[in-house]
Design an enzyme around this catalytic site. Structure first.
Site, PDB file in Angstrom:
ATOM      1  N   ASN A  21      -5.461 -40.600  38.422  1.00 56.57           N
ATOM      2  CA  ASN A  21      -5.083 -39.098  38.421  1.00 56.57           C
ATOM      3  C   ASN A  21      -4.850 -38.718  36.872  1.00 56.57           C
ATOM      4  O   ASN A  21      -4.533 -39.365  35.918  1.00 56.57           O
ATOM      5  CB  ASN A  21      -3.714 -39.092  39.175  1.00 56.57           C
ATOM      6  CG  ASN A  21      -2.739 -39.987  38.669  1.00 56.57           C
ATOM      7  OD1 ASN A  21      -2.814 -41.189  38.434  1.00 56.57           O
ATOM      8  ND2 ASN A  21      -1.347 -39.570  38.823  1.00 56.57           N
ATOM      9  N   GLU A  43      -2.803 -35.455  35.119  1.00 55.49           N
ATOM     10  CA  GLU A  43      -1.816 -34.390  35.217  1.00 55.49           C
ATOM     11  C   GLU A  43      -2.003 -33.379  34.082  1.00 55.49           C
ATOM     12  O   GLU A  43      -2.845 -33.710  33.225  1.00 55.49           O
ATOM     13  CB  GLU A  43      -0.525 -34.950  35.324  1.00 55.49           C
ATOM     14  CG  GLU A  43      -0.062 -35.699  36.393  1.00 55.49           C
ATOM     15  CD  GLU A  43       1.350 -36.295  36.406  1.00 55.49           C
ATOM     16  OE1 GLU A  43       1.820 -36.783  37.487  1.00 55.49           O
ATOM     17  OE2 GLU A  43       2.247 -35.928  35.488  1.00 55.49           O
ATOM     18  N   CYS A  61      -6.744 -35.489  41.170  1.00 57.22           N
ATOM     19  CA  CYS A  61      -6.424 -36.828  41.859  1.00 57.22           C
ATOM     20  C   CYS A  61      -7.281 -37.585  41.459  1.00 57.22           C
ATOM     21  O   CYS A  61      -8.520 -37.533  41.213  1.00 57.22           O
ATOM     22  CB  CYS A  61      -6.325 -36.539  43.347  1.00 57.22           C
ATOM     23  SG  CYS A  61      -5.078 -35.423  44.051  1.00 57.22           S
ATOM     24  N   GLU A 113      -8.759 -39.916  43.818  1.00 55.83           N
ATOM     25  CA  GLU A 113      -9.986 -39.966  44.628  1.00 55.83           C
ATOM     26  C   GLU A 113     -10.881 -38.903  44.080  1.00 55.83           C
ATOM     27  O   GLU A 113     -12.117 -39.391  44.113  1.00 55.83           O
ATOM     28  CB  GLU A 113      -9.463 -39.669  45.851  1.00 55.83           C
ATOM     29  CG  GLU A 113      -8.511 -40.749  46.564  1.00 55.83           C
ATOM     30  CD  GLU A 113      -6.985 -40.269  46.171  1.00 55.83           C
ATOM     31  OE1 GLU A 113      -5.834 -40.739  46.804  1.00 55.83           O
ATOM     32  OE2 GLU A 113      -6.574 -39.387  45.432  1.00 55.83           O
ATOM     33  N   CYS A 165      -3.847 -37.332  49.374  1.00 54.84           N
ATOM     34  CA  CYS A 165      -3.724 -35.944  49.762  1.00 54.84           C
ATOM     35  C   CYS A 165      -4.466 -35.200  50.689  1.00 54.84           C
ATOM     36  O   CYS A 165      -5.593 -35.848  50.917  1.00 54.84           O
ATOM     37  CB  CYS A 165      -3.546 -34.794  48.510  1.00 54.84           C
ATOM     38  SG  CYS A 165      -4.916 -34.478  47.677  1.00 54.84           S
TER      39      CYS A 165
END
Length: 131
Positions: A39, A41, A50, A52, A83
């Protein structure tokens, strides 16, 4: 290196200065190659990426468009599922029965599949195109 080990290693590279919640993901392409993502941010929260999604982007950038296995790891009391958006991304490149291993740093795991994570996936058939 196992898929989970790859996810664990890349998790350490996550950029999470706001939440301090680092996530690592690894996907295995049809070729057997492992692609990793963490991830990333951003101070403008919705603009982050993310783990993934990063792993899938690395796979696609390498020329592959099908994943056959997924691992996701985070420092959490229980395994953290992807998510909603990442579930759809996994469904785009994986099959209904593609195995997904969710894990914690402490060793907890949960085995599932892309289809179990997103049973009502949106796909090309909804657009009148076979996919």
């Amino acid at each position: 290196m196992s898929l989970l080990d790859a996810a664990r290693a890349v998790r350490e590279m996550a950029y999470a200065p706001y939440s301090h919640f680092k996530v690592g993901a690894a996907v295995r392409g049809v070729s057997g190659a492992i692609y990793r993502g963490c991830n990333v941010e951003n101070v403008a929260y919705p603009e982050g990426t993310c783990a993934e999604a990063g792993a899938i982007a690395a796979m696609v950038a390498a020329g592959e468009t099908e994943l056959v296995e997924v691992a996701v790891i985070a420092d959490s009391p229980s395994p953290v599922p992807p998510c909603g958006g990442c579930r759809q991304k996994l469904a785009e490149f994986g099959r209904h029965d593609t195995p997904v291993l969710l894990a914690t740093l402490a060793g907890g795991t949960q085995a599932t599949t892309v289809g179990e994570l997103l049973p009502g996936r949106f796909d090309a058939n909804h657009m009148g195109r076979a996919g």
